[in-house]
Design a protein around this motif. Structure first.
Motif, mmCIF file in Angstrom:
data_model
loop_
_atom_site.group_PDB
_atom_site.id
_atom_site.type_symbol
_atom_site.label_atom_id
_atom_site.label_comp_id
_atom_site.label_asym_id
_atom_site.label_seq_id
_atom_site.Cartn_x
_atom_site.Cartn_y
_atom_site.Cartn_z
ATOM 1 N N LYS A 42 -0.992 7.712 -6.175
ATOM 2 C CA LYS A 42 -1.663 8.101 -4.930
ATOM 3 C C LYS A 42 -1.334 7.082 -3.839
ATOM 4 C CE LYS A 42 -6.062 10.284 -3.722
ATOM 5 N NZ LYS A 42 -6.031 10.280 -2.332
ATOM 6 N N PRO A 43 -0.657 7.505 -2.781
ATOM 7 C CA PRO A 43 -0.153 6.548 -1.794
ATOM 8 C C PRO A 43 -1.232 5.860 -0.959
ATOM 9 C CG PRO A 43 0.324 8.802 -1.094
ATOM 10 C CD PRO A 43 -0.264 8.877 -2.479
ATOM 11 N N ASP A 44 -2.386 6.469 -0.792
ATOM 12 C CA ASP A 44 -3.416 5.887 0.066
ATOM 13 C C ASP A 44 -4.499 5.125 -0.708
ATOM 14 O OD1 ASP A 44 -4.460 8.170 -1.111
ATOM 15 O OD2 ASP A 44 -5.600 8.779 0.666
ATOM 16 N N LEU A 45 -4.266 4.850 -1.981
ATOM 17 C CA LEU A 45 -5.235 4.139 -2.813
ATOM 18 C C LEU A 45 -4.671 2.771 -3.180
ATOM 19 C CD1 LEU A 45 -7.978 4.377 -4.274
ATOM 20 C CD2 LEU A 45 -6.749 5.347 -6.213
ATOM 21 N N LYS A 46 -5.307 1.715 -2.703
ATOM 22 C CA LYS A 46 -4.828 0.361 -2.982
ATOM 23 C C LYS A 46 -4.896 0.083 -4.485
ATOM 24 C CE LYS A 46 -5.542 -4.452 -1.890
ATOM 25 N NZ LYS A 46 -6.264 -5.461 -1.160
ATOM 26 N N GLY A 47 -3.795 -0.431 -5.055
ATOM 27 C CA GLY A 47 -3.750 -0.738 -6.478
ATOM 28 C C GLY A 47 -3.756 0.486 -7.372
ATOM 29 N N ALA A 48 -3.306 1.609 -6.841
ATOM 30 C CA ALA A 48 -3.350 2.866 -7.589
ATOM 31 C C ALA A 48 -2.500 2.796 -8.850
ATOM 32 C CB ALA A 48 -2.859 4.015 -6.716
ATOM 33 N N ALA A 49 -2.991 3.440 -9.873
ATOM 34 C CA ALA A 49 -2.250 3.586 -11.124
ATOM 35 C C ALA A 49 -1.218 4.694 -10.949
ATOM 36 C CB ALA A 49 -3.207 3.928 -12.255
ATOM 37 N N THR A 50 -0.187 4.648 -11.768
ATOM 38 C CA THR A 50 0.815 5.710 -11.803
ATOM 39 C C THR A 50 0.518 6.599 -12.996
ATOM 40 O OG1 THR A 50 2.482 4.326 -10.754
ATOM 41 C CG2 THR A 50 3.286 6.217 -12.027
ATOM 42 N N ARG A 51 0.313 7.860 -12.731
ATOM 43 C CA ARG A 51 0.019 8.842 -13.776
ATOM 44 C C ARG A 51 1.314 9.543 -14.144
ATOM 45 N NH1 ARG A 51 -5.722 8.380 -14.571
ATOM 46 N NH2 ARG A 51 -6.492 7.515 -12.617
ATOM 47 N N GLN A 52 1.564 9.709 -15.443
ATOM 48 C CA GLN A 52 2.744 10.426 -15.897
ATOM 49 C C GLN A 52 2.320 11.638 -16.707
ATOM 50 O OE1 GLN A 52 5.218 7.337 -17.731
ATOM 51 N NE2 GLN A 52 6.326 7.207 -15.810
ATOM 52 N N PHE A 53 2.994 12.756 -16.459
ATOM 53 C CA PHE A 53 2.618 14.028 -17.066
ATOM 54 C C PHE A 53 3.852 14.906 -17.201
ATOM 55 C CE2 PHE A 53 2.156 13.960 -12.537
ATOM 56 C CZ PHE A 53 2.759 15.128 -12.107
ATOM 57 N N CYS A 54 3.759 15.917 -18.042
ATOM 58 C CA CYS A 54 4.870 16.849 -18.223
ATOM 59 C C CYS A 54 5.003 17.731 -16.977
ATOM 60 C CB CYS A 54 4.654 17.715 -19.457
ATOM 61 S SG CYS A 54 5.958 18.962 -19.681
#
Length: 135
Positions: free
Chosen positions: A62-74
């Motif tokens: 999420k580009p507008d969330l500081k320290g956002a996690a990266t979610r990976q999905f199919c």
């Protein structure tokens, strides 16, 4: 230990070797989006022992969330596979539902972000719970 898993349609597969760093449940609002409303059961596994054996997931941060996690999905079936968090760079955070044998999870050792939980979210008795991430 070796854990294997993947997505619902079989396009993405993985292996994770090592002992879980943590087994937990998160009730943050972001996790609720990715689970369809429930808490998110996960196992944090050492990044060094993780690799994809088939396919590659799609990633979203999420580009507008500081320290956002990266979610990976199919990208084909939408199954959530894992999360990479800047707060825990030594681990991949595997979604229990993506494991070939989810019962290996055995239940959470701790529960996070209960401040975002709803009255219909059930909390297992005797499991340490935190309103936010400890620290």
């Amino acid at each position: 230990m070796k854990f294997t898993g993947g997505c619902y349609c079989g396009a993405v597969r993985y292996e994770a070797d090592g002992d879980p760093i943590m087994k937990a449940r998160c009730h943050c609002r972001e996790c609720q989006y990715f689970t369809g409303g429930e808490g998110n059961d996960f196992m944090a596994m050492p990044v060094a022992g993780f690799h994809f054996t088939k396919g590659e997931p799609k990633s979203y941060t999420k580009p507008d969330l500081k320290g956002a996690a990266t979610r990976q999905f199919c990208a084909e079936c939408g199954t959530p596979i894992l999360t990479k968090s800047p707060a825990l760079p030594i681990a991949v955070i595997l979604k229990v539902g993506s494991l070939d044998d989810p019962k290996l999870f055995g239940g959470p050792q701790m529960i996070f972000q209960t401040a975002d939980a709803h009255p219909f979210h059930l909390m297992p008795e005797g499991v340490p719970a935190f309103a936010r991430f400890p620290g």
